[in-house]
Design a protein around this motif. Structure first.
Motif, PDB file in Angstrom:
ATOM      1  N   ARG A  55       5.474  -6.378 -13.865  1.00  0.00           N
ATOM      2  CA  ARG A  55       4.417  -7.109 -13.758  1.00  0.00           C
ATOM      3  C   ARG A  55       5.389  -8.297 -13.925  1.00  0.00           C
ATOM      4  N   LYS A  56       6.692  -8.047 -14.818  1.00  0.00           N
ATOM      5  CA  LYS A  56       7.490  -9.629 -14.980  1.00  0.00           C
ATOM      6  C   LYS A  56       7.642  -9.763 -13.791  1.00  0.00           C
ATOM      7  N   CYS A  57       8.568  -8.776 -12.457  1.00  0.00           N
ATOM      8  CA  CYS A  57       8.664  -8.924 -11.139  1.00  0.00           C
ATOM      9  C   CYS A  57       7.179 -10.173 -10.348  1.00  0.00           C
ATOM     10  N   GLY A  58       6.471 -10.472 -11.309  1.00  0.00           N
ATOM     11  CA  GLY A  58       5.440 -10.103 -10.230  1.00  0.00           C
ATOM     12  C   GLY A  58       4.513  -9.371  -9.568  1.00  0.00           C
ATOM     13  N   ALA A  59       4.269  -8.464  -9.772  1.00  0.00           N
ATOM     14  CA  ALA A  59       3.988  -6.915  -8.947  1.00  0.00           C
ATOM     15  C   ALA A  59       2.869  -7.161  -9.297  1.00  0.00           C
ATOM     16  N   ARG A  60       2.331  -7.020  -8.773  1.00  0.00           N
ATOM     17  CA  ARG A  60      -0.117  -6.250  -9.301  1.00  0.00           C
ATOM     18  C   ARG A  60       0.451  -4.750  -9.310  1.00  0.00           C
ATOM     19  N   VAL A  61       0.181  -4.365 -10.812  1.00  0.00           N
ATOM     20  CA  VAL A  61      -0.321  -3.022 -10.698  1.00  0.00           C
ATOM     21  C   VAL A  61      -0.501  -2.344 -10.739  1.00  0.00           C
ATOM     22  N   LEU A  62      -1.385  -0.835 -10.176  1.00  0.00           N
ATOM     23  CA  LEU A  62      -2.884  -0.025  -9.829  1.00  0.00           C
ATOM     24  C   LEU A  62      -1.803   1.308 -10.824  1.00  0.00           C
ATOM     25  N   TYR A  63      -2.908   2.679 -10.598  1.00  0.00           N
ATOM     26  CA  TYR A  63      -2.840   3.242 -11.863  1.00  0.00           C
ATOM     27  C   TYR A  63      -3.264   4.728 -10.466  1.00  0.00           C
ATOM     28  N   ASN A  64      -2.509   5.329 -10.413  1.00  0.00           N
ATOM     29  CA  ASN A  64      -3.031   6.825  -9.745  1.00  0.00           C
ATOM     30  C   ASN A  64      -2.749   8.204 -10.343  1.00  0.00           C
ATOM     31  N   ASP A  65      -2.727   8.563 -10.642  1.00  0.00           N
ATOM     32  CA  ASP A  65      -2.814  10.258 -11.736  1.00  0.00           C
ATOM     33  C   ASP A  65      -2.120  11.282 -11.197  1.00  0.00           C
ATOM     34  N   GLU A  66      -2.340  11.629 -10.092  1.00  0.00           N
ATOM     35  CA  GLU A  66      -2.218  12.445  -9.087  1.00  0.00           C
ATOM     36  C   GLU A  66      -1.381  13.184  -8.562  1.00  0.00           C
ATOM     37  N   ARG A  67      -0.483  14.542  -8.432  1.00  0.00           N
ATOM     38  CA  ARG A  67       0.119  14.840  -8.608  1.00  0.00           C
ATOM     39  C   ARG A  67      -0.013  15.332  -6.944  1.00  0.00           C
ATOM     40  N   CYS A  68       0.594  13.973  -5.869  1.00  0.00           N
ATOM     41  CA  CYS A  68       0.408  14.098  -4.423  1.00  0.00           C
ATOM     42  C   CYS A  68       0.380  12.453  -4.252  1.00  0.00           C
ATOM     43  N   ILE A  69       1.703  12.506  -3.252  1.00  0.00           N
ATOM     44  CA  ILE A  69       2.152  11.012  -3.321  1.00  0.00           C
ATOM     45  C   ILE A  69       1.264   9.836  -2.488  1.00  0.00           C
ATOM     46  N   ALA A  70       0.564  11.134  -1.073  1.00  0.00           N
ATOM     47  CA  ALA A  70      -0.582  10.500  -0.019  1.00  0.00           C
ATOM     48  C   ALA A  70      -1.123   9.327  -1.318  1.00  0.00           C
ATOM     49  N   SER A  71      -1.701  10.424  -1.975  1.00  0.00           N
ATOM     50  CA  SER A  71      -3.131   9.519  -3.049  1.00  0.00           C
ATOM     51  C   SER A  71      -2.568   8.067  -3.782  1.00  0.00           C
ATOM     52  N   VAL A  72      -0.912   8.292  -4.537  1.00  0.00           N
ATOM     53  CA  VAL A  72      -0.858   7.620  -4.689  1.00  0.00           C
ATOM     54  C   VAL A  72       0.176   5.895  -3.667  1.00  0.00           C
ATOM     55  N   ARG A  73       0.356   6.347  -2.868  1.00  0.00           N
ATOM     56  CA  ARG A  73      -0.066   5.064  -1.319  1.00  0.00           C
ATOM     57  C   ARG A  73      -1.177   5.479  -0.861  1.00  0.00           C
ATOM     58  N   ASN A  74      -2.378   5.703  -0.771  1.00  0.00           N
ATOM     59  CA  ASN A  74      -3.274   5.743  -0.934  1.00  0.00           C
ATOM     60  C   ASN A  74      -3.895   4.442  -1.493  1.00  0.00           C
ATOM     61  N   THR A  75      -3.870   4.427  -2.434  1.00  0.00           N
ATOM     62  CA  THR A  75      -4.477   3.671  -3.282  1.00  0.00           C
ATOM     63  C   THR A  75      -4.415   2.500  -4.046  1.00  0.00           C
ATOM     64  N   GLY A  76      -2.981   2.035  -3.123  1.00  0.00           N
ATOM     65  CA  GLY A  76      -2.148   0.846  -3.072  1.00  0.00           C
ATOM     66  C   GLY A  76      -3.015   0.085  -1.614  1.00  0.00           C
ATOM     67  N   ILE A  77      -2.304   1.208  -0.690  1.00  0.00           N
ATOM     68  CA  ILE A  77      -3.356   0.265   0.709  1.00  0.00           C
ATOM     69  C   ILE A  77      -4.632   0.420   1.030  1.00  0.00           C
ATOM     70  N   PHE A  78      -5.537   0.440   0.352  1.00  0.00           N
ATOM     71  CA  PHE A  78      -6.605   0.394   0.409  1.00  0.00           C
ATOM     72  C   PHE A  78      -7.334  -0.668  -0.907  1.00  0.00           C
ATOM     73  N   ALA A  79      -6.484  -0.592  -1.272  1.00  0.00           N
ATOM     74  CA  ALA A  79      -6.131  -1.659  -2.587  1.00  0.00           C
ATOM     75  C   ALA A  79      -5.777  -3.350  -1.574  1.00  0.00           C
ATOM     76  N   ALA A  80      -5.700  -2.809  -0.434  1.00  0.00           N
ATOM     77  CA  ALA A  80      -4.472  -3.848  -0.012  1.00  0.00           C
ATOM     78  C   ALA A  80      -5.241  -5.192  -0.198  1.00  0.00           C
ATOM     79  N   ASN A  81      -4.914  -6.524  -0.402  1.00  0.00           N
ATOM     80  CA  ASN A  81      -5.499  -7.528   1.045  1.00  0.00           C
ATOM     81  C   ASN A  81      -4.345  -8.351   1.935  1.00  0.00           C
ATOM     82  N   GLY A  82      -3.311  -7.932   2.168  1.00  0.00           N
ATOM     83  CA  GLY A  82      -2.334  -8.147   3.446  1.00  0.00           C
ATOM     84  C   GLY A  82      -3.235  -7.825   4.446  1.00  0.00           C
ATOM     85  N   ASP A  83      -3.009  -8.491   5.606  1.00  0.00           N
ATOM     86  CA  ASP A  83      -3.289  -7.944   7.936  1.00  0.00           C
ATOM     87  C   ASP A  83      -2.358  -6.664   7.606  1.00  0.00           C
ATOM     88  N   VAL A  84      -1.038  -6.705   7.159  1.00  0.00           N
ATOM     89  CA  VAL A  84      -0.316  -5.829   7.483  1.00  0.00           C
ATOM     90  C   VAL A  84      -0.079  -5.060   5.952  1.00  0.00           C
TER      91      VAL A  84
END
Length: 245
Positions: A55-84
């Motif tokens: 947060r101090k570096c200006g990032a948006r912080v989300l949370y996912n507690d699953e033991r699955c790195i793909a699911s963690v990445r998807n949390t960010g992907i599905f919440a993304a505002n960017g075109d890419v």
């Protein structure tokens, strides 16, 4: 060249030592690109200062507690505002021209997305061997991983990362390549830029780490090949999902 907006997704599990330098590498690439770049750090079971520092570096912080790195990445992907959307692991860094090159490749209309070459942040004989094996594997299969990038619409159409516990990067690359073929495009790799791959596990456990793990756990891999994954899942937890605890 078309001007895209970007979202960079960074999964993180207790990464207070690395999150700032990763975000700084993204900021440097954003400066070279000159467009709008959103940074999302997805905290996975963090008990340290990862979220605070992000947060101090200006990032948006989300949370996912699953033991699955793909699911963690998807949390960010599905919440993304960017075109890419671009994904990078928190202990790694991108080179300064990464986002600019991605924008150029996508703007040609020839590519659906892709990966990036991997270069270790330091080298020794076993790491050079690791590097060579990775390069040979990527060259043979074309399934480039490391940094993943594609338009968000592509990730949404393909369902994001394949939510499996291991080899999710290869499965996702295959899925993106299949979708590219369907669209009359290609899955590709960056030519001028690359992922700077962290050597922290090698620093902690020795540069022969993965060669040693393969030799010591051959029976575990054989059992997993025949459907008994318990020992493999325990090993994955130790090496990835519980690392940094």
């Amino acid at each position: 060249m078309k001007k895209y907006t970007f979202t960079v997704v960074i999964p993180a599990h207790n990464e207070e030592k690395y999150v700032v330098r990763c975000i700084r590498s993204v900021r440097a690439a954003a400066e070279i690109y000159g467009g709008e770049v959103e940074i999302i750090v997805v905290c996975n079971r963090c008990t340290d200062r990862t979220a605070e520092l992000a947060r101090k570096c200006g990032a948006r912080v989300l949370y996912n507690d699953e033991r699955c790195i793909a699911s963690v990445r998807n949390t960010g992907i599905f919440a993304a505002n960017g075109d890419v959307v671009v994904t990078i692991d928190c202990d790694n860094r991108m080179t300064r021209g990464t986002l600019k090159e991605i924008a150029f490749l996508l703007s040609t209309g020839r590519y659906i997305g892709g990966g990036a070459p991997i270069r270790f942040e330091r080298y020794s004989f076993p790491l050079m061997m690791n590097d060579r094996l990775c390069r040979i594997g990527f060259d043979i299969t074309g399934l480039y991983c490391g940094i993943f990038w594609a338009e968000k619409s592509t990730f949404m159409e393909t369902g994001g990362f394949s939510e499996i516990k291991a080899a999710e990067d290869v499965a996702t690359a295959k899925k993106l390549r299949q979708y590219a073929k369907k669209c009359g495009k290609k899955y590709t790799v960056l030519r001028r830029n690359y992922l700077i791959n962290s050597t922290r596990k090698y620093d902690d456990m020795g540069d022969w780490l993965y060669f040693r793990l393969i030799a010591q756990n051959m029976c575990t891999f054989v059992k997993a090949a025949f459907g008994d994954r318990k020992e493999l899942d325990d090993l994955l937890d130790k090496m990835f999902y519980d690392y940094n605890n």
